[in-house]
Design a protein around this motif. Sequence first.
Motif, PDB file in Angstrom:
ATOM      1  N   ALA A 168       0.932  -1.332   0.415  1.00 55.56           N
ATOM      2  CA  ALA A 168       0.022  -0.175   0.088  1.00 55.56           C
ATOM      3  C   ALA A 168       0.926   0.698  -0.211  1.00 55.56           C
ATOM      4  O   ALA A 168       0.546   2.392  -0.442  1.00 55.56           O
ATOM      5  CB  ALA A 168      -1.071   0.220   1.408  1.00 55.56           C
ATOM      6  N   GLY A 186       2.898   0.627  -7.770  1.00 60.98           N
ATOM      7  CA  GLY A 186       2.945  -0.101  -8.813  1.00 60.98           C
ATOM      8  C   GLY A 186       1.312  -1.494  -8.460  1.00 60.98           C
ATOM      9  O   GLY A 186       1.568  -1.935  -8.397  1.00 60.98           O
ATOM     10  N   SER A 187       1.193  -0.654  -6.775  1.00 59.88           N
ATOM     11  CA  SER A 187       0.493  -1.498  -6.042  1.00 59.88           C
ATOM     12  C   SER A 187      -1.293  -1.050  -6.288  1.00 59.88           C
ATOM     13  O   SER A 187      -1.405  -0.311  -6.289  1.00 59.88           O
ATOM     14  CB  SER A 187       0.700  -1.241  -4.371  1.00 59.88           C
ATOM     15  OG  SER A 187      -0.627  -2.177  -4.099  1.00 59.88           O
ATOM     16  N   SER A 188      -2.315  -2.009  -6.402  1.00 55.84           N
ATOM     17  CA  SER A 188      -3.830  -1.349  -6.950  1.00 55.84           C
ATOM     18  C   SER A 188      -4.350  -2.421  -4.828  1.00 55.84           C
ATOM     19  O   SER A 188      -5.272  -2.673  -5.527  1.00 55.84           O
ATOM     20  CB  SER A 188      -4.921  -1.860  -7.886  1.00 55.84           C
ATOM     21  OG  SER A 188      -3.786  -3.435  -7.436  1.00 55.84           O
ATOM     22  N   HIS A 189      -3.783  -1.905  -3.948  1.00 53.72           N
ATOM     23  CA  HIS A 189      -3.913  -2.175  -2.926  1.00 53.72           C
ATOM     24  C   HIS A 189      -4.942  -1.539  -2.854  1.00 53.72           C
ATOM     25  O   HIS A 189      -4.900  -0.175  -2.744  1.00 53.72           O
ATOM     26  CB  HIS A 189      -2.717  -2.006  -1.786  1.00 53.72           C
ATOM     27  CG  HIS A 189      -2.833  -2.648  -0.255  1.00 53.72           C
ATOM     28  ND1 HIS A 189      -4.342  -2.112   0.323  1.00 53.72           N
ATOM     29  CD2 HIS A 189      -3.191  -4.171   0.064  1.00 53.72           C
ATOM     30  CE1 HIS A 189      -3.703  -2.747   1.472  1.00 53.72           C
ATOM     31  NE2 HIS A 189      -3.219  -4.183   1.536  1.00 53.72           N
ATOM     32  N   ILE A 190      -5.622  -2.084  -1.954  1.00 55.56           N
ATOM     33  CA  ILE A 190      -7.305  -1.351  -1.521  1.00 55.56           C
ATOM     34  C   ILE A 190      -6.762  -0.104  -0.611  1.00 55.56           C
ATOM     35  O   ILE A 190      -7.800   1.089  -0.659  1.00 55.56           O
ATOM     36  CB  ILE A 190      -8.534  -2.239  -1.432  1.00 55.56           C
ATOM     37  CG1 ILE A 190      -9.745  -1.278  -0.325  1.00 55.56           C
ATOM     38  CG2 ILE A 190      -7.436  -2.844   1.101  1.00 55.56           C
ATOM     39  CD1 ILE A 190     -10.821  -2.546  -0.752  1.00 55.56           C
ATOM     40  N   SER A 222      -4.323   1.698  -0.285  1.00 54.99           N
ATOM     41  CA  SER A 222      -2.853   2.430  -0.929  1.00 54.99           C
ATOM     42  C   SER A 222      -3.055   3.674  -0.919  1.00 54.99           C
ATOM     43  O   SER A 222      -3.765   4.644  -1.180  1.00 54.99           O
ATOM     44  CB  SER A 222      -2.429   2.155  -2.329  1.00 54.99           C
ATOM     45  OG  SER A 222      -2.814   0.793  -2.864  1.00 54.99           O
ATOM     46  N   SER A 241      -1.553   7.938  -1.609  1.00 56.34           N
ATOM     47  CA  SER A 241      -1.777   8.256  -3.424  1.00 56.34           C
ATOM     48  C   SER A 241      -0.459   7.966  -3.968  1.00 56.34           C
ATOM     49  O   SER A 241       0.302   7.648  -3.159  1.00 56.34           O
ATOM     50  CB  SER A 241      -1.495   9.727  -2.933  1.00 56.34           C
ATOM     51  OG  SER A 241      -0.425  10.620  -2.721  1.00 56.34           O
ATOM     52  N   LYS A 242      -0.928   7.923  -5.574  1.00 54.04           N
ATOM     53  CA  LYS A 242       0.462   8.057  -5.847  1.00 54.04           C
ATOM     54  C   LYS A 242       2.078   8.206  -5.693  1.00 54.04           C
ATOM     55  O   LYS A 242       2.742   8.012  -5.955  1.00 54.04           O
ATOM     56  CB  LYS A 242       0.123   8.285  -7.623  1.00 54.04           C
ATOM     57  CG  LYS A 242      -0.619   6.745  -7.550  1.00 54.04           C
ATOM     58  CD  LYS A 242      -0.803   7.031  -9.912  1.00 54.04           C
ATOM     59  CE  LYS A 242      -2.156   6.251 -10.155  1.00 54.04           C
ATOM     60  NZ  LYS A 242      -1.717   4.724 -10.153  1.00 54.04           N
ATOM     61  N   GLN A 255       3.486   7.347  -2.434  1.00 57.89           N
ATOM     62  CA  GLN A 255       3.902   6.131  -2.761  1.00 57.89           C
ATOM     63  C   GLN A 255       5.493   6.125  -3.238  1.00 57.89           C
ATOM     64  O   GLN A 255       6.529   5.413  -3.156  1.00 57.89           O
ATOM     65  CB  GLN A 255       2.878   5.275  -3.863  1.00 57.89           C
ATOM     66  CG  GLN A 255       2.149   4.309  -3.109  1.00 57.89           C
ATOM     67  CD  GLN A 255       1.114   3.835  -3.847  1.00 57.89           C
ATOM     68  OE1 GLN A 255       1.641   4.002  -5.056  1.00 57.89           O
ATOM     69  NE2 GLN A 255       0.379   2.234  -3.382  1.00 57.89           N
TER      70      GLN A 255
END
Length: 229
Positions: free
Chosen positions: A195, A199-203, A205, A207-208, A211
């Motif tokens: 998260a 590169g993750s679509s974790h529920i 997560s 913000s980009k 990350q």
Amino acid sequence: ADLVESNEGSLSVLPVQCLCEFLLNDSLPLVDTGGGGKGTKKRKAGELLKHLQTILQNPETDPGSCLETLDYFLRRLHSLQSQSRLQALSGLKMLVTPTLASMDDDSMDVDDPSDSKSSAWLLEHIPALPCFQLAYQSIARALRQACEIETDPGTVSLYIRFLSQTCPVASLPDLADLAYDMAGVIVERSSVLPAILPGSSHIASCSKEDQQLTFQALLHVFNRYMALV
């Protein structure tokens, strides 16, 4: 609570731990709900908040009082109880944010401490505290421990970014401790790591942007460590 509520003189005569305890257990519920608690109790909560803010933000404050106040909240950031961690986060954010020092008793709003938009309390305001250099080791140790316990990805990300940003660049022991603990986060926090990295679509997560900042912060720690060994 009784000591604080019955005190009609200076709050400075009361133990710091007593004041911090009252803030978390009696004042924060008033602040968070924003309703009720009018009159004497609401006023006392505002006075206490401003007093503790002064302890942390005034350069003339006794360093011992500043360290004692910070330590009270820092120890709770790695509590196994999520409610205790949330209380400590809310209280610490309120105390170190300069703009809150001038608010009146009826406008004590608290933002979500894990909100990336409110990261300034940790990334900017804590490093600006007059006692920061004295308190750094305690702050860093508490946040490294918190990274192993905290379950909110946004908060873990924020802690990692702070630790990377503030770790002394020429101190091998400090960098070694930080690199070791960050490696532990990567290996052991498998439920949180996806998260907080790109590169993750974790529920849950971040913000980009956060990350990417977390990824860069981790690389920064390991690169600086390898440059010194």
